[in-house]
Design a protein around this motif. Structure first.
Motif, mmCIF file in Angstrom:
data_model
loop_
_atom_site.group_PDB
_atom_site.id
_atom_site.type_symbol
_atom_site.label_atom_id
_atom_site.label_comp_id
_atom_site.label_asym_id
_atom_site.label_seq_id
_atom_site.Cartn_x
_atom_site.Cartn_y
_atom_site.Cartn_z
ATOM 1 N N PHE A 115 -9.871 6.657 0.116
ATOM 2 C CA PHE A 115 -9.479 5.641 1.093
ATOM 3 C C PHE A 115 -9.670 4.212 0.570
ATOM 4 O O PHE A 115 -9.789 3.278 1.352
ATOM 5 C CB PHE A 115 -10.244 5.828 2.411
ATOM 6 C CG PHE A 115 -10.063 7.188 3.011
ATOM 7 C CD1 PHE A 115 -8.913 7.492 3.726
ATOM 8 C CD2 PHE A 115 -11.018 8.177 2.843
ATOM 9 C CE1 PHE A 115 -8.729 8.767 4.262
ATOM 10 C CE2 PHE A 115 -10.838 9.452 3.381
ATOM 11 C CZ PHE A 115 -9.698 9.737 4.086
ATOM 12 N N ALA A 116 -9.680 4.064 -0.738
ATOM 13 C CA ALA A 116 -9.848 2.745 -1.347
ATOM 14 C C ALA A 116 -8.785 2.573 -2.432
ATOM 15 O O ALA A 116 -7.951 3.435 -2.662
ATOM 16 C CB ALA A 116 -11.250 2.593 -1.915
ATOM 17 N N GLY A 117 -8.846 1.416 -3.109
ATOM 18 C CA GLY A 117 -7.888 1.141 -4.176
ATOM 19 C C GLY A 117 -6.872 0.101 -3.761
ATOM 20 O O GLY A 117 -7.154 -0.782 -2.961
ATOM 21 N N CYS A 118 -5.676 0.217 -4.316
ATOM 22 C CA CYS A 118 -4.611 -0.751 -4.032
ATOM 23 C C CYS A 118 -3.386 -0.050 -3.458
ATOM 24 O O CYS A 118 -3.029 1.050 -3.893
ATOM 25 C CB CYS A 118 -4.215 -1.500 -5.301
ATOM 26 S SG CYS A 118 -5.358 -2.821 -5.740
ATOM 27 N N THR A 119 -2.746 -0.717 -2.517
ATOM 28 C CA THR A 119 -1.523 -0.215 -1.906
ATOM 29 C C THR A 119 -0.317 -0.711 -2.697
ATOM 30 O O THR A 119 -0.271 -1.881 -3.094
ATOM 31 C CB THR A 119 -1.396 -0.725 -0.463
ATOM 32 O OG1 THR A 119 -2.628 -0.520 0.225
ATOM 33 C CG2 THR A 119 -0.272 -0.022 0.265
ATOM 34 N N ARG A 120 0.637 0.147 -2.920
ATOM 35 C CA ARG A 120 1.906 -0.313 -3.487
ATOM 36 C C ARG A 120 2.720 -0.896 -2.340
ATOM 37 O O ARG A 120 3.195 -0.177 -1.459
ATOM 38 C CB ARG A 120 2.669 0.828 -4.154
ATOM 39 C CG ARG A 120 3.938 0.312 -4.852
ATOM 40 C CD ARG A 120 4.675 1.370 -5.623
ATOM 41 N NE ARG A 120 5.864 0.786 -6.232
ATOM 42 C CZ ARG A 120 7.082 1.301 -6.165
ATOM 43 N NH1 ARG A 120 7.288 2.435 -5.543
ATOM 44 N NH2 ARG A 120 8.102 0.700 -6.734
ATOM 45 N N LEU A 121 2.858 -2.219 -2.356
ATOM 46 C CA LEU A 121 3.523 -2.962 -1.288
ATOM 47 C C LEU A 121 4.825 -3.566 -1.794
ATOM 48 O O LEU A 121 4.930 -3.929 -2.972
ATOM 49 C CB LEU A 121 2.611 -4.095 -0.796
ATOM 50 C CG LEU A 121 1.377 -3.677 0.018
ATOM 51 C CD1 LEU A 121 0.270 -4.710 -0.134
ATOM 52 C CD2 LEU A 121 1.756 -3.509 1.479
ATOM 53 N N PRO A 122 5.828 -3.705 -0.941
ATOM 54 C CA PRO A 122 7.052 -4.383 -1.371
ATOM 55 C C PRO A 122 6.789 -5.858 -1.634
ATOM 56 O O PRO A 122 5.948 -6.479 -0.969
ATOM 57 C CB PRO A 122 7.990 -4.197 -0.171
ATOM 58 C CG PRO A 122 7.091 -3.988 0.996
ATOM 59 C CD PRO A 122 5.890 -3.261 0.469
ATOM 60 N N ASP A 123 7.481 -6.419 -2.614
ATOM 61 C CA ASP A 123 7.265 -7.829 -2.927
ATOM 62 C C ASP A 123 7.991 -8.724 -1.925
ATOM 63 O O ASP A 123 8.730 -8.263 -1.066
ATOM 64 C CB ASP A 123 7.677 -8.145 -4.366
ATOM 65 C CG ASP A 123 9.157 -7.909 -4.650
ATOM 66 O OD1 ASP A 123 9.970 -7.979 -3.692
ATOM 67 O OD2 ASP A 123 9.504 -7.653 -5.810
ATOM 68 N N ASP A 124 7.770 -10.026 -2.086
ATOM 69 C CA ASP A 124 8.272 -10.986 -1.110
ATOM 70 C C ASP A 124 9.796 -11.096 -1.133
ATOM 71 O O ASP A 124 10.407 -11.429 -0.114
ATOM 72 C CB ASP A 124 7.644 -12.359 -1.371
ATOM 73 C CG ASP A 124 7.370 -13.120 -0.089
ATOM 74 O OD1 ASP A 124 6.811 -12.510 0.844
ATOM 75 O OD2 ASP A 124 7.722 -14.305 -0.020
ATOM 76 N N ALA A 125 10.400 -10.804 -2.270
ATOM 77 C CA ALA A 125 11.855 -10.879 -2.343
ATOM 78 C C ALA A 125 12.500 -9.768 -1.524
ATOM 79 O O ALA A 125 13.540 -9.967 -0.881
ATOM 80 C CB ALA A 125 12.308 -10.793 -3.804
#
Length: 309
Positions: A115-125
Motif C-alpha cells: 500500500f505504498a510506493g508511487c502511483t502511475r498518474l497521467p501527466d498534465d498534458a
C-alpha cells in the motif's frame, strides 16, 4: 435521525473548547459512527480537484485503462490506479458496482511496503490538473485534518501518551476519486475496514450517500464547509466495540454524474495494535491485505459486508 452530529475541527484543537467538543465527538462515535466535520479546507481547492477528476473520467476508455491496476508498480496492484465501471465488489449480493474510480496514496518511490510506493498518474498534458490538484488536496487533508482528528480519537480510546504519533507517523492513506454515473451509480452496502474515512462530496441536491441507522437507510446530504467522517472496523475493534463502524451505501439516481473524494485513513502498515482492554489485537498489514482479497479477488465484499443482509 434527522441529521448527523456536527463536529468542529477548530474547536477540537482550541484549548478553550477542546474538552466540550471531544465529549460531543465521543457521543457521535458511540451513537452514530458517522458525523459531519467542519474542516476549513479551501473550497476552491476541493472544486479544482473535482473539476480535474471529471476531465479525467471524460477521457476515452482506452486512455484511462493505460493507468489501470496492471500498469501500477505497487503491492497489491489494486491499491493504485484506474478501475472501470463494474470493477469493484463491495457487497457480494449486489455484485460489481456501476462506478469508476482512481486510487492513489502518499507518493514515496523509496517505500516498497504494501500500500505504498508511487502511483502511475497521467501527466498534465493528458489530464490537466488531475495529479497536481489531487495531490495538493491530499497534502491539505493529511497535514491539517488527519492529525487533529486522529489524536482526538486516540484520546477518546484512552490510549497511552504518544500512541497516535507512534502508529500514524506517517498514516497509511488510500485516496480515491469515484465517478458515479447519472441515474444509476451505486456502491454496495459495506463497512470501511480502516481507522476512519474522510469524505468530500459534491454539493448536489440528490442524497446519494445512505447510512444504516435505526433499522433503515438514512440519507446523508452534503453540508457546505463540512466533510463526512465515518469510523472504520479497526477503530471499532480498538474501542472494544464502544465506537461504531456503521454500514453505508451509495444509491445515486440524480440526473447528473457525481464525483466523490474519500480518504481512507489507516495506521502505519507495519503496526500491530491492541485495544486498551486487550480484547482485540491485529496486524494492520494483514487486515488490509485480507480486505483487498475479499473485494478484488473473491468478490466477498468490503469490511463486514458479509454480515449485512
Amino acid at each position: 435521525m434527522t441529521t448527523l452530529p456536527q463536529i468542529s475541527l477548530a474547536k477540537l484543537a482550541a484549548d478553550a473548547t477542546r474538552h466540550e467538543e471531544r465529549e460531543r465527538l465521543r457521543l457521535a462515535c458511540e451513537e452514530y459512527g458517522f458525523f459531519y466535520l467542519e474542516h476549513g479546507i479551501p473550497k476552491q481547492q476541493i472544486a479544482k480537484a473535482i473539476q480535474a477528476s471529471r476531465r479525467f473520467f471524460a477521457l476515452p476508455q482506452s486512455t484511462k485503462e493505460r493507468y489501470g491496476h496492471a500498469a501500477q508498480d505497487v503491492y497489491p496492484t489494486a491499491a493504485r490506479g484506474y478501475s472501470p465501471l463494474y470493477g469493484e465488489v463491495l457487497h457480494p449480493d449486489a455484485g460489481p458496482d456501476p462506478k469508476e474510480l482512481f486510487d492513489l496514496g502518499i507518493e514515496n518511490e523509496d517505500d516498497r511496503r504494501p500500500f505504498a510506493g508511487c502511483t502511475r498518474l497521467p501527466d498534465d498534458a493528458l489530464a490537466p490538473g488531475f495529479a497536481r490538484n489531487l495531490l495538493a488536496l491530499q497534502s491539505t487533508v493529511v497535514n491539517e485534518v488527519v492529525p487533529q482528528l486522529g489524536m482526538a480519537l486516540a484520546d477518546l480510546l484512552d490510549m497511552e501518551e504518544g500512541w497516535y504519533r507512534r502508529h500514524f507517523n506517517p498514516p497509511t492513506v488510500l485516496q480515491r476519486v469515484i465517478r458515479y454515473p447519472s441515474t444509476g451509480g451505486t456502491a454496495g452496502k459495506h463497512t470501511d475496514n480502516g481507522f476512519f474515512t474522510l469524505l468530500l462530496q459534491e454539493e448536489l441536491p440528490t442524497r446519494s450517500l445512505q447510512v444504516w441507522f435505526g433499522g433503515c437507510w438514512v440519507p446523508v446530504p452534503s453540508l457546505p464547509g463540512s466533510l463526512v467522517v465515518n469510523l472504520g472496523d479497526m477503530l471499532q475493534a480498538l474501542s472494544d466495540d464502544r465506537f461504531k463502524s456503521t454500514p453505508h451505501q451509495v444509491v445515486h439516481t440524480g440526473p447528473a454524474e457525481r464525483i466523490s473524494l474519500p480518504f481512507f485513513i489507516y495506521p502505519d502498515v507495519d503496526a500491530r495494535l491492541t485495544s486498551r482492554q486487550g480484547k482485540q489485537t491485529f496486524s494492520v498489514e494483514e487486515v488490509m491485505l485480507r480486505n483487498f482479497e475479499l473485494i478484488w479477488e473473491t468478490g466477498d465484499g468490503a469490511g463486514r459486508a458479509r454480515e449485512l443482509q
